[in-house]
Design an enzyme around this catalytic site. Structure first.
Site, mmCIF file in Angstrom:
data_model
loop_
_atom_site.group_PDB
_atom_site.id
_atom_site.type_symbol
_atom_site.label_atom_id
_atom_site.label_comp_id
_atom_site.label_asym_id
_atom_site.label_seq_id
_atom_site.Cartn_x
_atom_site.Cartn_y
_atom_site.Cartn_z
ATOM 1 N N CYS A 188 0.820 -1.213 0.000
ATOM 2 C CA CYS A 188 0.000 0.000 0.000
ATOM 3 C C CYS A 188 0.860 1.272 0.000
ATOM 4 C CB CYS A 188 -0.983 -0.082 1.163
ATOM 5 S SG CYS A 188 -2.434 0.923 0.884
ATOM 6 N N HIS B 192 -3.356 -5.456 1.703
ATOM 7 C CA HIS B 192 -2.677 -5.728 2.974
ATOM 8 C C HIS B 192 -2.762 -7.195 3.387
ATOM 9 C CE1 HIS B 192 -2.166 -1.523 4.508
ATOM 10 N NE2 HIS B 192 -3.139 -1.292 3.653
ATOM 11 N N GLU C 251 -0.998 -8.738 5.405
ATOM 12 C CA GLU C 251 -0.670 -8.901 6.837
ATOM 13 C C GLU C 251 -1.919 -8.798 7.714
ATOM 14 O OE1 GLU C 251 -0.272 -6.252 5.072
ATOM 15 O OE2 GLU C 251 -0.667 -4.467 6.295
HETATM 16 N N1 GLN Z 1 -3.732 6.281 1.068
HETATM 17 C C1 GLN Z 1 -2.424 6.023 1.603
HETATM 18 C C2 GLN Z 1 -1.370 6.822 0.838
HETATM 19 O O1 GLN Z 1 -1.646 7.380 -0.155
HETATM 20 C C3 GLN Z 1 -2.076 4.563 1.571
HETATM 21 C C4 GLN Z 1 -3.026 3.785 2.459
HETATM 22 C C5 GLN Z 1 -2.433 2.543 3.059
HETATM 23 O O2 GLN Z 1 -1.228 2.358 3.104
HETATM 24 N N2 GLN Z 1 -3.293 1.730 3.610
HETATM 25 O O3 GLN Z 1 -0.253 6.875 1.244
#
Ligand code: GLN
Length: 199
Positions: A82, A176, A178
């Site tokens: 992410c 994610h 995890e």
């Molecule tokens: N929206 C976040 C970003 O742009 C990422 C979200 C996440 O890591 N769950 O950094």
């Protein structure tokens, strides 16, 4: 089989403990990395989810950007989830923020729309163990991968957008793993660590 590898989880901000738990559950050693010197204890590194602008600024302030770049260019495997995916991208569709810029992908932040904060979906992943079994993926204000370079292998898509991909010793996922009980993506990363360290 190599000796139990040590996997660092960058512990500046975000979902750190869950990755450490997952790594330990897969039989490797997981440590939280707070200082660049600790990177040298690790055979692989995970950059967790969180807020990529905050993680990027903290990485810059603590001297992690150059250190991680040079270790990864020297062969240390790296996995970003992410916000970690965003940090590893070479390009963003919008915005200007510190990035590692290691992987030949363009990322779009908050790609699934502001209203849709988080959702789960069953994905079909390539290359992981028991690939015929769907992977329940948790997306939280997730990015998607807008474009991939020639040397990037897309390992899964959601609605036609790449959401997990590999390039050499680098792995990224927009979701994610995890946060679920499914260890297959972490196991895939641990296999990369083993392969790349010649184990
Ligand atoms: N929206 C976040 C970003 O742009 C990422 C979200 C996440 O890591 N769950 O950094």
């Amino acid at each position: 089989m190599m000796k139990k590898p040590t996997i660092g989880v960058l512990a500046l901000q975000g979902a750190v403990r869950e990755h450490v738990r997952m790594i330990e559950g897969c039989g490797a050693r997981g440590i939280m990395v707070k200082y660049p010197a600790e990177l040298h204890l690790c055979q692989g590194l995970i950059i967790p989810g969180g807020e990529s602008t905050a993680i990027g600024k903290l990485m810059q302030a603590h001297g992690f950007l150059d250190e991680i770049r040079s270790l990864v260019l020297a062969g240390m495997p790296l996995y970003g989830t992410c916000a970690g995916l965003i940090m590893m991208a070479s390009r963003l569709v919008e915005g200007d923020q510190p990035l590692l810029g290691l992987m030949d992908i363009t990322a779009r932040r908050n790609a699934f729309g502001r209203q849709v904060d988080s959702f789960e979906a069953d994905l079909s992943l390539r290359d992981v163990e028991e690939a015929e079994r769907p992977f329940r993926a948790v997306f939280i204000r997730a990015p998607w991968i807008e474009e991939v370079g020639r040397h990037v292998r897309v390992m899964g898509e959601f609605e036609g957008r790449p959401v997990i991909a590999r390039q050499d010793g680098m792995l990224v996922s927009a979701f994610h793993p995890e946060l679920t009980g499914d260890e297959r993506v972490h196991r895939y990363f641990l296999n990369m660590v083993e392969e790349l360290s010649g184990g």
